[in-house]
Design a protein around this motif. Structure first.
Motif, PDB file in Angstrom:
ATOM      1  N   GLY A  88       0.822  -1.211   0.000  1.00 13.29           N
ATOM      2  CA  GLY A  88       0.000   0.000   0.000  1.00 13.29           C
ATOM      3  C   GLY A  88       0.850   1.252   0.000  1.00 13.29           C
ATOM      4  O   GLY A  88       1.753   1.394  -0.823  1.00 13.29           O
ATOM      5  N   SER A  89       0.613   2.142   0.928  1.00 15.06           N
ATOM      6  CA  SER A  89       1.358   3.401   0.984  1.00 15.06           C
ATOM      7  C   SER A  89       2.413   3.399   2.095  1.00 15.06           C
ATOM      8  O   SER A  89       2.892   4.441   2.502  1.00 15.06           O
ATOM      9  CB  SER A  89       0.395   4.576   1.173  1.00 15.06           C
ATOM     10  OG  SER A  89      -0.293   4.443   2.393  1.00 15.06           O
ATOM     11  N   GLU A  90       2.784   2.211   2.550  1.00 14.19           N
ATOM     12  CA  GLU A  90       3.803   2.107   3.605  1.00 14.19           C
ATOM     13  C   GLU A  90       5.201   2.378   3.057  1.00 14.19           C
ATOM     14  O   GLU A  90       5.453   2.243   1.861  1.00 14.19           O
ATOM     15  CB  GLU A  90       3.797   0.695   4.206  1.00 14.19           C
ATOM     16  CG  GLU A  90       2.577   0.375   5.023  1.00 14.19           C
ATOM     17  CD  GLU A  90       2.707  -0.977   5.694  1.00 14.19           C
ATOM     18  OE1 GLU A  90       3.696  -1.183   6.424  1.00 14.19           O
ATOM     19  OE2 GLU A  90       1.823  -1.820   5.463  1.00 14.19           O
ATOM     20  N   ASP A  91       6.122   2.670   3.951  1.00 13.51           N
ATOM     21  CA  ASP A  91       7.527   2.767   3.590  1.00 13.51           C
ATOM     22  C   ASP A  91       7.994   1.382   3.138  1.00 13.51           C
ATOM     23  O   ASP A  91       7.789   0.394   3.848  1.00 13.51           O
ATOM     24  CB  ASP A  91       8.348   3.232   4.795  1.00 13.51           C
ATOM     25  CG  ASP A  91       9.831   3.239   4.495  1.00 13.51           C
ATOM     26  OD1 ASP A  91      10.294   4.218   3.875  1.00 13.51           O
ATOM     27  OD2 ASP A  91      10.510   2.246   4.853  1.00 13.51           O
ATOM     28  N   TRP A  92       8.615   1.301   1.981  1.00 21.35           N
ATOM     29  CA  TRP A  92       8.958   0.006   1.404  1.00 21.35           C
ATOM     30  C   TRP A  92       9.929  -0.786   2.268  1.00 21.35           C
ATOM     31  O   TRP A  92       9.803  -1.995   2.394  1.00 21.35           O
ATOM     32  CB  TRP A  92       9.496   0.167  -0.021  1.00 21.35           C
ATOM     33  CG  TRP A  92      10.827   0.850  -0.134  1.00 21.35           C
ATOM     34  CD1 TRP A  92      11.065   2.196  -0.174  1.00 21.35           C
ATOM     35  CD2 TRP A  92      12.103   0.216  -0.217  1.00 21.35           C
ATOM     36  NE1 TRP A  92      12.402   2.437  -0.275  1.00 21.35           N
ATOM     37  CE2 TRP A  92      13.068   1.239  -0.311  1.00 21.35           C
ATOM     38  CE3 TRP A  92      12.517  -1.106  -0.217  1.00 21.35           C
ATOM     39  CZ2 TRP A  92      14.432   0.969  -0.411  1.00 21.35           C
ATOM     40  CZ3 TRP A  92      13.875  -1.369  -0.323  1.00 21.35           C
ATOM     41  CH2 TRP A  92      14.816  -0.339  -0.419  1.00 21.35           C
ATOM     42  N   ARG A  93      10.906  -0.129   2.886  1.00 21.52           N
ATOM     43  CA  ARG A  93      11.880  -0.857   3.721  1.00 21.52           C
ATOM     44  C   ARG A  93      11.224  -1.438   4.967  1.00 21.52           C
ATOM     45  O   ARG A  93      11.463  -2.594   5.308  1.00 21.52           O
ATOM     46  CB  ARG A  93      13.030   0.052   4.126  1.00 21.52           C
ATOM     47  CG  ARG A  93      14.019   0.270   3.045  1.00 21.52           C
ATOM     48  CD  ARG A  93      15.152   1.095   3.599  1.00 21.52           C
ATOM     49  NE  ARG A  93      16.234   1.168   2.654  1.00 21.52           N
ATOM     50  CZ  ARG A  93      17.135   2.106   2.675  1.00 21.52           C
ATOM     51  NH1 ARG A  93      17.087   3.064   3.591  1.00 21.52           N
ATOM     52  NH2 ARG A  93      18.113   2.110   1.787  1.00 21.52           N
TER      53      ARG A  93
END
Length: 93
Positions: free
Chosen positions: A65-70
């Motif tokens: 979704g819109s989370e930080d990828w790391r």
């Protein structure tokens, strides 16, 4: 070339650059099964440019979704320095 053809070719180039592999889970997919994910989400100011767009399977794309990828990758898959480095190399190109 129409605008939709240009977008299709752009998406294909991104998918081909990762050999039709989801950048997050590392699984290989048919071209039609991959989506394009914004590493830095558009909702957080990410742009729709090649250096911010990577191929992702639908499951990973929807889960991230819109989370930080790391942060998301660490929670979802644990530590994977090789995959993380591949993403960093691509987005910093």
């Amino acid at each position: 070339m129409t605008s939709s053809e240009a977008v299709r070719l752009w998406r294909r180039a991104i998918q081909d650059s990762f050999d039709c592999t989801c950048v997050y889970c590392g699984e290989h997919y048919e071209l039609s099964e991959l989506t394009i994910d914004h590493v830095h989400p558009r909702s957080r100011g990410g742009e729709s440019i090649s250096s911010n767009c990577v191929p992702a399977c639908l499951k990973c794309n929807q889960s991230k979704g819109s989370e930080d990828w790391r942060d998301w990758m660490l929670r979802r898959f644990g530590l994977n320095p090789e995959r993380e480095q591949r993403i960093l190399d691509y987005i910093h190109g």
